[in-house]
Design an enzyme around this catalytic site. Structure first.
Site, short mmCIF file in Angstrom:
data_model
loop_
_atom_site.label_atom_id
_atom_site.label_comp_id
_atom_site.label_asym_id
_atom_site.label_seq_id
_atom_site.Cartn_x
_atom_site.Cartn_y
_atom_site.Cartn_z
N ALA A 1 0.85 -1.17 0.12
CA ALA A 1 0.20 0.02 0.06
C ALA A 1 0.78 1.21 0.03
O ALA A 1 0.21 2.42 0.23
CB ALA A 1 -0.93 -0.16 1.16
N ARG B 1 12.62 -24.64 -1.93
CA ARG B 1 13.99 -24.40 -2.65
C ARG B 1 14.04 -22.87 -2.52
O ARG B 1 15.40 -22.46 -3.38
CB ARG B 1 13.88 -25.09 -3.83
CG ARG B 1 14.09 -26.64 -3.71
CD ARG B 1 14.46 -27.29 -5.10
NE ARG B 1 13.29 -27.06 -6.02
CZ ARG B 1 12.64 -27.97 -6.18
NH1 ARG B 1 12.42 -29.03 -5.33
NH2 ARG B 1 11.45 -27.90 -6.94
N ASP C 1 0.36 -2.66 12.98
CA ASP C 1 0.36 -1.85 11.64
C ASP C 1 -0.94 -1.20 11.45
O ASP C 1 -1.33 -1.16 10.30
CB ASP C 1 0.61 -3.02 10.58
CG ASP C 1 1.06 -2.32 9.15
OD1 ASP C 1 1.52 -0.95 9.16
OD2 ASP C 1 1.11 -2.99 8.09
N ALA D 1 -4.08 -2.68 3.34
CA ALA D 1 -3.26 -1.59 3.57
C ALA D 1 -2.69 -1.49 4.91
O ALA D 1 -1.69 -0.75 5.32
CB ALA D 1 -4.28 -0.27 3.25
N GLY D 2 -3.18 -2.30 5.71
CA GLY D 2 -2.74 -2.17 7.29
C GLY D 2 -3.75 -2.80 8.03
O GLY D 2 -4.92 -3.38 7.51
N HIS E 1 6.78 -6.72 9.23
CA HIS E 1 5.77 -7.59 9.14
C HIS E 1 6.10 -9.03 8.20
O HIS E 1 5.73 -9.01 7.04
CB HIS E 1 4.62 -6.84 8.65
CG HIS E 1 4.74 -5.89 7.34
ND1 HIS E 1 5.21 -5.93 6.20
CD2 HIS E 1 4.44 -4.57 7.38
CE1 HIS E 1 5.26 -5.23 5.30
NE2 HIS E 1 4.78 -3.90 6.00
N HIS F 1 9.18 -5.04 2.54
CA HIS F 1 8.80 -4.55 1.25
C HIS F 1 9.90 -4.83 -0.04
O HIS F 1 10.35 -4.07 -0.28
CB HIS F 1 8.53 -3.18 1.36
CG HIS F 1 7.17 -2.88 2.21
ND1 HIS F 1 5.99 -2.84 1.34
CD2 HIS F 1 7.08 -2.30 3.25
CE1 HIS F 1 4.89 -2.63 2.42
NE2 HIS F 1 5.62 -2.23 3.38
N ASN G 1 4.04 -10.44 4.73
CA ASN G 1 3.76 -9.58 4.17
C ASN G 1 4.70 -8.49 3.40
O ASN G 1 5.57 -8.12 4.28
CB ASN G 1 2.59 -8.66 4.96
CG ASN G 1 1.73 -9.19 5.90
OD1 ASN G 1 1.35 -9.77 6.70
ND2 ASN G 1 0.63 -10.12 4.79
N GLY G 2 4.61 -8.30 2.08
CA GLY G 2 5.53 -7.56 1.33
C GLY G 2 6.87 -8.04 1.10
O GLY G 2 8.07 -7.47 1.26
#
Length: 371
Positions: free
Chosen positions: A133, A219, A264, A299-300, A208, A187, A211-212
């Site tokens: 986001a 592997r 978050d 988005a959070g 997080h 991210h 996520n991201g």
């Protein structure tokens, strides 16, 4: 002041006892007996929660650059048992980030407000591939000088910064900035080898987890396995939307005392369903789920950390483990554990009294009852 007859959380376990304190803790445990100023009547006494990754709440946002917003957020967190937090900025241009850190640094804690433990710069040194986001127009290559300018503007209170290690200049950034604050990997589209290089360069945290970032494959182990191999601390959003309950249990067992619960949270936290702004983008919340408008991109979250702790326990993580992940683990991650995060002698008297259903009954910050 003295609180007696509670079940106090000491060294990862509950014992019968109490707490004696002024601004800082004088004594805890079974030695606190006799007449008290407050009879806890068997309720739990736990350290105040520490949310090191929360953007916003109560319709206010840390990125807005509004000093008056910080007091509103501080009161919201404190009322829910979060005694310290790291205002977390979004991916913005440097002038907007400068305005934001100046506003955060100007925070004058109200008597009933939580303490700021430091600033978390989640952006802008992130990957466009895993921006989530974050606003792609504001992404920036890792830039040590830019970080230094922002940290200086904040008065030196940046405690955490996220970087995608595959970006140009990231490894050099990590080597230098990790000497100033905790550097987190997030991210990012980095593979295992790149993540390993980042941790070797000085990164010690992951933003997080799951996520991201790429998932954990047999592997292609990616950032997740690299974090485990380097004994890094990791964040987890436990609202039940970002991470499946089974993966929450798995992550707790894998990372143990390195797990940090985070909210978050966005400005929709504590607010009704509707549309909200996030870093220049619209977020729509329906039934507590906040996504970029018109998409399924989370988005959070819309929860506070105490609710995250409750859900974590509901999903099968032991209460003691969840408390550690919401208190001393985040304090250690941002190197504030000598002052906050546990109920030890000479630490600040930041603690919460909760009942057996984990409802908040009282909150103390610096020894003062604020709820």
């Amino acid at each position: 002041m003295k609180i007696v007859n509670g079940k106090i959380f000491i060294d990862g376990h509950f014992i019968d006892g109490g707490i004696e304190f002024e601004e800082k803790i004088i004594e805890t445990g079974q030695g606190v007996i006799g007449n008290g100023d407050y009879d806890a009547e068997g309720d739990y006494i736990i350290p105040g929660l520490i949310d090191i990754h929360t953007h916003a709440a109560a319709c206010e946002d840390s990125s807005d650059g509004k000093p008056e917003a910080m007091a509103i957020m501080g009161r919201y967190y404190a009322a829910e048992g979060v005694t310290s937090w790291c205002p977390t900025t979004m991916t913005l241009k440097e002038p907007e980030l400068t305005k934001a850190v100046l506003a955060i640094a100007s925070y004058e804690r109200p008597n009933d407000g939580a303490k700021i433990a430091g600033i978390n710069l989640e952006g802008p040194f992130l990957s466009s591939v895993k921006k989530g986001a974050q606003n792609a127009d504001n992404l920036h290559e890792p830039d040590v000088q830019m970080f230094n300018r922002l940290n200086e503007a904040s008065g030196g209170i940046v405690k955490l910064v996220t970087v995608a290690p595959e970006e140009k200049g990231a490894i050099e950034f990590i080597e230098k900035v990790s000497k100033v604050c905790t550097v987190s990997i997030g991210h990012t589209a980095a593979d295992y080898e790149t993540a390993m290089a980042a941790f070797k360069a000085g990164a010690s945290h992951a933003t997080h987890l799951f996520n991201g970032m790429p998932g954990l494959l047999h592997r292609e182990p990616g950032v997740i396995a690299a974090a485990l191999d380097n004994n890094a601390s990791v964040e987890l959003i436990t609202d039940g939307l970002h991470i499946h309950p089974s993966v929450i249990r798995l992550t707790s067992k894998l990372f143990k005392d390195k797990l940090c619960l985070i909210s978050d949270s966005l400005r929709c936290a504590g607010m009704p369903d509707g549309e909200y702004e996030l870093g220049g983008q619209l977020v729509e919340m329906k039934n507590g789920k906040a996504c970029l408008k018109g998409t399924d991109t989370l988005a959070g979250s819309s929860i506070h950390l105490m609710e995250g702790l409750r859900r974590c326990v509901k999903y099968g993580v032991p209460l003691e483990t969840a408390i550690l992940a919401a208190t001393i683990a985040p304090a250690k991650a941002i190197k504030c554990d000598t002052e906050i995060g546990s109920l030890e002698k000479n630490k600040f008297a930041d603690f919460v009294i909760i009942d057996k259903d984990l409802n908040v009954k009282a909150v103390y910050i610096n020894g003062k009852n604020i709820r």
